[in-house]
Design a protein around this motif. Structure first.
Motif: not given
Length: 141
Positions: A13-26
């Motif tokens: 998990d790499q937090p961000g400040g925009s409120g959006f979070r991408w969740v990825i399983d390649p």
């Protein structure tokens, strides 16, 4: 989108400040991928302030893109999809990933009871069983 967060199975998990979070399983379905079984996919989800808003499941070998956007519905390629309308467990088709998951948590008897009570069962592990539920091909996973 440098201010968006990121969650990846391999990256954490790499937090961000925009409120959006991408969740990825390649590669969801790694065991299938390694064994050259064509049922594996790439999964991308988008959350806003912890709520899911969009998702894509891409099965490249099958040429299938499942996508959904909150408020817009779900699609398989360009065809709108929806869950089945089956309302009786005895008429349902159950998907599951593996009996081993039930055995590990001491719920093997519950799994076998579901097998007895459903019309048909299919083992589509990983993401694909859930996609089949979304398009109405299976009743539950």
């Amino acid at each position: 989108f440098p201010d968006d967060g990121f969650l990846g199975e391999e990256y954490g998990d790499q937090p961000g400040g925009s409120g959006f979070r991408w969740v990825i399983d390649p590669i969801d379905g790694t065991r299938s991928f390694v064994r050259h079984i064509p049922i594996w996919g790439t999964l991308v989800g988008l959350e806003y302030k912890g709520e899911p808003v969009a998702g894509v499941a891409y099965a490249p070998v099958l040429g299938q893109v499942y996508r959904a956007l909150r408020g817009d519905g779900a699609f398989l390629n360009d065809r709108r999809i929806h869950v089945a309308k089956t309302d009786k467990l005895s008429e349902s088709l159950m998907c599951y990933s593996s009996l081993n998951w039930f055995t590990k948590v001491g719920r093997e008897a519950a799994f076998l009871e579901l097998v007895r009570r459903t019309q048909r069962q299919r083992g589509f592990g990983d993401f694909y069983g859930f996609c089949l539920v979304a398009e109405g091909a299976c009743d539950f996973m």
